[in-house]
Write a protein that holds these residues in place. Structure first.
Motif, short mmCIF file in Angstrom:
data_model
loop_
_atom_site.label_atom_id
_atom_site.label_comp_id
_atom_site.label_asym_id
_atom_site.label_seq_id
_atom_site.Cartn_x
_atom_site.Cartn_y
_atom_site.Cartn_z
N SER A 35 -9.59 -3.65 -5.20
CA SER A 35 -9.60 -4.33 -3.91
C SER A 35 -10.74 -3.79 -3.05
N ASN A 83 -3.44 -6.96 4.78
CA ASN A 83 -3.53 -6.77 3.33
C ASN A 83 -3.08 -8.10 2.74
N MET A 118 -7.87 -6.58 3.49
CA MET A 118 -7.91 -6.07 2.13
C MET A 118 -7.90 -7.30 1.22
N LEU A 126 0.84 -1.19 0.00
CA LEU A 126 0.00 0.00 0.00
C LEU A 126 0.88 1.24 0.00
#
Length: 289
Positions: A199, A123, A149, A24
């Motif tokens: 996502s 994530n 995520m 990210l």
């Protein structure tokens, strides 16, 4: 923390496609994810796949303790360096699929350090999203909530209601153990490198007890799997062909009739309550696996 691109360049990190590494690169999104996790000083957080620590940094600021589980040994020194100012961080270099979270993490807490809640934030690599989520749900190590995520299509399947194309075995499994809620979508440009899909951040609030009562969880999930294994077939044919039941086709037809679930219906039209009703009826007919 420094700029993500700068950290990657400075440490000569080569992201591995096989591990599904997409970092990210948007601080606003990181903060929104941690907000969704509702982390406080009385909480213990398990982060899966911290990478170089962009979300870990924010979690450490807000949580009582953070256990960061990272499979890639190359990232451990970078993670430790980037987060060296936090005394509440515990870095674990391991594959989360090989860990027993209750034994390897939660039991490490001192007896006097009883958290208000144990939460998961991650994530997740898209290639192993479902196995990780199901491991956490099935092992039931004492987690209160999870924020992930995931690929948008997977989030749609987890939150799907009966009757739609996204509704399936994953929907029922997730909804048996938790209350899923899609929080917000994240576009590809928020990652390095950019994935080819959108996502979604999804939150799962774990049930203390499932929303339905089943006499055999194993049989319940076998029937669910059988019903969706051949989506185009009627429920009667899907269950008869699956081999998961002791009864023959005529007996299966009779159970469907007795429960008021038509034999010509398809699995995607049944609610979780109806699947529970069906599995309990077959259990009583001798399918005590």
């Amino acid at each position: 923390m420094d700029n993500i691109k700068g950290i990657i360049r400075k440490n000569n990190i080569r992201l591995t496609k096989a591990l599904g590494q997409n970092f990210l690169n948007d601080e606003g999104i990181v903060n929104r994810i941690v907000d969704a996790a509702d982390v406080g000083k009385e909480d213990v957080v398990i982060e899966i796949g911290p990478g170089i620590g962009s979300m870990t940094h924010e979690l450490c600021k807000r949580a009582g303790e953070v256990f960061a589980v990272e499979i890639d040994a190359r990232l451990i020194p970078v993670l430790a360096q980037n987060l060296k100012g936090f005394s509440n961080l515990h870095i674990i270099n391991n594959d989360v699929m090989k860990l027993d979270l209750k034994r390897d993490i939660i039991s490490l807490l001192s007896p006097e350090r009883k958290p208000e809640a144990v939460k998961v934030a991650a994530n997740l690599p898209y290639y192993i999203t479902t196995p990780i989520i199901m491991k956490l749900l099935e092992e039931n190590p004492g987690i209160d909530s999870m924020v992930f995520m995931v690929q948008k299509e997977v989030a749609e399947r987890m939150t799907a209601a009966p009757g739609g194309k996204d509704y399936g075995a994953l929907s029922l499994a997730v909804q048996y153990y938790s209350r899923p809620r899609a929080v917000f979508d994240v576009p590809p440009h928020c990652f390095i490198p950019q994935p080819g899909v959108y996502s979604t951040v999804i939150r799962l609030d774990i049930f203390k007890t499932p929303p339905v009562t089943v006499k055999s969880e194993e049989l319940f999930f076998k029937i669910v799997k059988a019903a969706f294994g051949q989506r185009r077939k009627t429920l009667l044919n899907a269950l008869s062909n699956s081999g998961c039941l002791a009864q023959g086709k005529q007996d299966i037809r009779q159970v469907l009739e007795d429960t008021g679930i038509g034999e010509s219906r398809r699995g995607e039209t049944l609610s979780i309550e109806q699947f529970a009703q069906l599995s309990n009826a077959f259990f009583e007919k001798g399918n005590s696996l």
